[in-house]
Scaffold this motif. Structure first.
Motif, PDB file in Angstrom:
ATOM      1  N   PHE A 183      -3.870 -37.743  21.685  1.00 32.67           N
ATOM      2  CA  PHE A 183      -2.658 -37.821  22.505  1.00 32.67           C
ATOM      3  C   PHE A 183      -2.635 -36.736  23.573  1.00 32.67           C
ATOM      4  CE2 PHE A 183       1.695 -36.291  23.201  1.00 32.67           C
ATOM      5  CZ  PHE A 183       2.220 -37.405  23.841  1.00 32.67           C
ATOM      6  N   PHE A 184      -3.013 -35.507  23.176  1.00 28.24           N
ATOM      7  CA  PHE A 184      -2.969 -34.388  24.116  1.00 28.24           C
ATOM      8  C   PHE A 184      -4.031 -34.507  25.203  1.00 28.24           C
ATOM      9  CE2 PHE A 184      -0.860 -32.485  20.392  1.00 28.24           C
ATOM     10  CZ  PHE A 184       0.365 -32.239  20.981  1.00 28.24           C
ATOM     11  N   LYS A 185      -5.178 -35.103  24.869  1.00 23.56           N
ATOM     12  CA  LYS A 185      -6.197 -35.340  25.896  1.00 23.56           C
ATOM     13  C   LYS A 185      -5.692 -36.334  26.930  1.00 23.56           C
ATOM     14  CE  LYS A 185     -10.555 -34.353  23.644  1.00 23.56           C
ATOM     15  NZ  LYS A 185     -11.870 -34.890  23.308  1.00 23.56           N
ATOM     16  N   GLY A 186      -5.040 -37.370  26.467  1.00 29.87           N
ATOM     17  CA  GLY A 186      -4.468 -38.360  27.384  1.00 29.87           C
ATOM     18  C   GLY A 186      -3.354 -37.771  28.224  1.00 29.87           C
ATOM     19  N   LEU A 187      -2.523 -36.962  27.581  1.00 28.95           N
ATOM     20  CA  LEU A 187      -1.425 -36.310  28.300  1.00 28.95           C
ATOM     21  C   LEU A 187      -1.956 -35.338  29.344  1.00 28.95           C
ATOM     22  CD1 LEU A 187       1.621 -35.879  28.588  1.00 28.95           C
ATOM     23  CD2 LEU A 187       1.436 -34.087  26.851  1.00 28.95           C
ATOM     24  N   SER A 188      -2.954 -34.555  28.984  1.00 31.91           N
ATOM     25  CA  SER A 188      -3.517 -33.603  29.951  1.00 31.91           C
ATOM     26  C   SER A 188      -4.214 -34.329  31.094  1.00 31.91           C
ATOM     27  CB  SER A 188      -4.467 -32.631  29.259  1.00 31.91           C
ATOM     28  OG  SER A 188      -5.611 -33.312  28.798  1.00 31.91           O
ATOM     29  N   ALA A 189      -4.885 -35.443  30.802  1.00 34.80           N
ATOM     30  CA  ALA A 189      -5.524 -36.229  31.869  1.00 34.80           C
ATOM     31  C   ALA A 189      -4.469 -36.817  32.804  1.00 34.80           C
ATOM     32  CB  ALA A 189      -6.383 -37.334  31.267  1.00 34.80           C
ATOM     33  N   PHE A 190      -3.357 -37.287  32.241  1.00 38.57           N
ATOM     34  CA  PHE A 190      -2.276 -37.836  33.067  1.00 38.57           C
ATOM     35  C   PHE A 190      -1.637 -36.757  33.935  1.00 38.57           C
ATOM     36  CE2 PHE A 190       2.276 -38.903  33.496  1.00 38.57           C
ATOM     37  CZ  PHE A 190       2.137 -40.034  34.290  1.00 38.57           C
ATOM     38  N   LEU A 191      -1.386 -35.591  33.358  1.00 40.54           N
ATOM     39  CA  LEU A 191      -0.805 -34.492  34.132  1.00 40.54           C
ATOM     40  C   LEU A 191      -1.755 -34.019  35.221  1.00 40.54           C
ATOM     41  CD1 LEU A 191       0.981 -32.420  31.362  1.00 40.54           C
ATOM     42  CD2 LEU A 191       2.020 -33.881  33.091  1.00 40.54           C
ATOM     43  N   GLN A 192      -3.047 -33.988  34.915  1.00 39.79           N
ATOM     44  CA  GLN A 192      -4.029 -33.598  35.927  1.00 39.79           C
ATOM     45  C   GLN A 192      -4.058 -34.609  37.064  1.00 39.79           C
ATOM     46  OE1 GLN A 192      -5.718 -30.670  35.904  1.00 39.79           O
ATOM     47  NE2 GLN A 192      -6.282 -31.236  37.973  1.00 39.79           N
ATOM     48  N   LEU A 193      -3.924 -35.884  36.741  1.00 37.97           N
ATOM     49  CA  LEU A 193      -3.880 -36.931  37.765  1.00 37.97           C
ATOM     50  C   LEU A 193      -2.664 -36.751  38.669  1.00 37.97           C
ATOM     51  CD1 LEU A 193      -5.100 -39.642  38.783  1.00 37.97           C
ATOM     52  CD2 LEU A 193      -3.486 -40.757  37.244  1.00 37.97           C
ATOM     53  N   ILE A 194      -1.519 -36.425  38.077  1.00 34.43           N
ATOM     54  CA  ILE A 194      -0.301 -36.191  38.865  1.00 34.43           C
ATOM     55  C   ILE A 194      -0.474 -34.971  39.761  1.00 34.43           C
ATOM     56  CG2 ILE A 194       2.127 -35.510  38.711  1.00 34.43           C
ATOM     57  CD1 ILE A 194       2.369 -37.333  36.295  1.00 34.43           C
ATOM     58  N   LEU A 195      -1.031 -33.890  39.216  1.00 28.58           N
ATOM     59  CA  LEU A 195      -1.247 -32.682  40.016  1.00 28.58           C
ATOM     60  C   LEU A 195      -2.225 -32.934  41.158  1.00 28.58           C
ATOM     61  CD1 LEU A 195      -1.369 -29.904  37.298  1.00 28.58           C
ATOM     62  CD2 LEU A 195       0.393 -30.272  39.012  1.00 28.58           C
ATOM     63  N   ASP A 196      -3.275 -33.699  40.897  1.00 26.78           N
ATOM     64  CA  ASP A 196      -4.227 -34.031  41.955  1.00 26.78           C
ATOM     65  C   ASP A 196      -3.567 -34.858  43.049  1.00 26.78           C
ATOM     66  OD1 ASP A 196      -6.229 -32.652  40.680  1.00 26.78           O
ATOM     67  OD2 ASP A 196      -7.114 -34.441  39.735  1.00 26.78           O
ATOM     68  N   ALA A 197      -2.693 -35.791  42.666  1.00 22.27           N
ATOM     69  CA  ALA A 197      -2.000 -36.614  43.654  1.00 22.27           C
ATOM     70  C   ALA A 197      -1.054 -35.763  44.502  1.00 22.27           C
ATOM     71  CB  ALA A 197      -1.231 -37.733  42.956  1.00 22.27           C
ATOM     72  N   VAL A 198      -0.333 -34.859  43.866  1.00 19.55           N
ATOM     73  CA  VAL A 198       0.578 -33.977  44.607  1.00 19.55           C
ATOM     74  C   VAL A 198      -0.209 -33.077  45.552  1.00 19.55           C
ATOM     75  CG1 VAL A 198       2.168 -32.028  44.345  1.00 19.55           C
ATOM     76  CG2 VAL A 198       2.424 -34.043  42.898  1.00 19.55           C
ATOM     77  N   ALA A 199      -1.328 -32.536  45.080  1.00 23.36           N
ATOM     78  CA  ALA A 199      -2.161 -31.680  45.927  1.00 23.36           C
ATOM     79  C   ALA A 199      -2.722 -32.468  47.107  1.00 23.36           C
ATOM     80  CB  ALA A 199      -3.295 -31.074  45.116  1.00 23.36           C
ATOM     81  N   PHE A 200      -3.098 -33.705  46.886  1.00 16.94           N
ATOM     82  CA  PHE A 200      -3.626 -34.539  47.962  1.00 16.94           C
ATOM     83  C   PHE A 200      -2.563 -34.801  49.021  1.00 16.94           C
ATOM     84  CE2 PHE A 200      -4.473 -38.743  49.802  1.00 16.94           C
ATOM     85  CZ  PHE A 200      -5.728 -38.498  50.350  1.00 16.94           C
ATOM     86  N   VAL A 201      -1.360 -35.110  48.589  1.00 15.13           N
ATOM     87  CA  VAL A 201      -0.264 -35.375  49.524  1.00 15.13           C
ATOM     88  C   VAL A 201       0.101 -34.107  50.301  1.00 15.13           C
ATOM     89  CG1 VAL A 201       2.191 -35.974  49.674  1.00 15.13           C
ATOM     90  CG2 VAL A 201       0.656 -37.333  48.250  1.00 15.13           C
ATOM     91  N   LEU A 202       0.187 -32.968  49.614  1.00 21.94           N
ATOM     92  CA  LEU A 202       0.525 -31.720  50.297  1.00 21.94           C
ATOM     93  C   LEU A 202      -0.563 -31.310  51.284  1.00 21.94           C
ATOM     94  CD1 LEU A 202       2.160 -29.582  47.479  1.00 21.94           C
ATOM     95  CD2 LEU A 202       3.265 -30.678  49.420  1.00 21.94           C
ATOM     96  N   ASN A 203      -1.817 -31.494  50.922  1.00 23.07           N
ATOM     97  CA  ASN A 203      -2.901 -31.184  51.855  1.00 23.07           C
ATOM     98  C   ASN A 203      -2.824 -32.073  53.086  1.00 23.07           C
ATOM     99  OD1 ASN A 203      -4.103 -29.069  50.508  1.00 23.07           O
ATOM    100  ND2 ASN A 203      -5.412 -30.413  49.293  1.00 23.07           N
ATOM    101  N   GLY A 204      -2.475 -33.325  52.899  1.00 21.54           N
ATOM    102  CA  GLY A 204      -2.311 -34.223  54.035  1.00 21.54           C
ATOM    103  C   GLY A 204      -1.168 -33.796  54.940  1.00 21.54           C
ATOM    104  N   LEU A 205      -0.055 -33.366  54.342  1.00 18.12           N
ATOM    105  CA  LEU A 205       1.091 -32.912  55.138  1.00 18.12           C
ATOM    106  C   LEU A 205       0.766 -31.620  55.883  1.00 18.12           C
ATOM    107  CD1 LEU A 205       4.083 -33.591  52.737  1.00 18.12           C
ATOM    108  CD2 LEU A 205       3.498 -34.824  54.822  1.00 18.12           C
TER     109      LEU A 205
END
Length: 85
Positions: free
Chosen positions: A2-24
């Motif tokens: 469960f924690f591996k899946g949760l950490s992978a999901f949180l990492q995906l969210i952080l990567d998406a936020v970082a991608f959007v902020l870098n674009g802005l």
């Protein structure tokens, strides 16, 4: 598992936020005062800078505004999490 899946999901969210902020941030200019060097008064400004360092004043103003902005953002965040009154 469960924690591996949760950490992978949180990492995906952080990567998406970082991608959007870098674009802005890529859309923003390097300096908000870059218009000074491209203005029609750039030649006159270079002569004035000989006596009064206007470009240095603008650089200091930019740094000061950034520092004040960070302070106010931190202040709002601290009030939101009830760290300060």
């Amino acid at each position: 598992m469960f924690f591996k899946g949760l950490s992978a999901f949180l990492q995906l969210i952080l990567d998406a936020v970082a991608f959007v902020l870098n674009g802005l941030f890529a859309l923003l200019p390097k300096s908000p005062f870059s218009w000074v060097s491209a203005s029609p008064f750039a030649d006159l400004l270079s002569k004035i800078n000989y006596f009064i360092p206007v470009s240095d004043f603008l650089t200091l103003l930019e740094a000061w505004l950034l520092a004040i902005g960070v302070y106010y953002l931190y202040s709002v965040w601290a009030r939101w999490v009830k760290a300060i009154d």
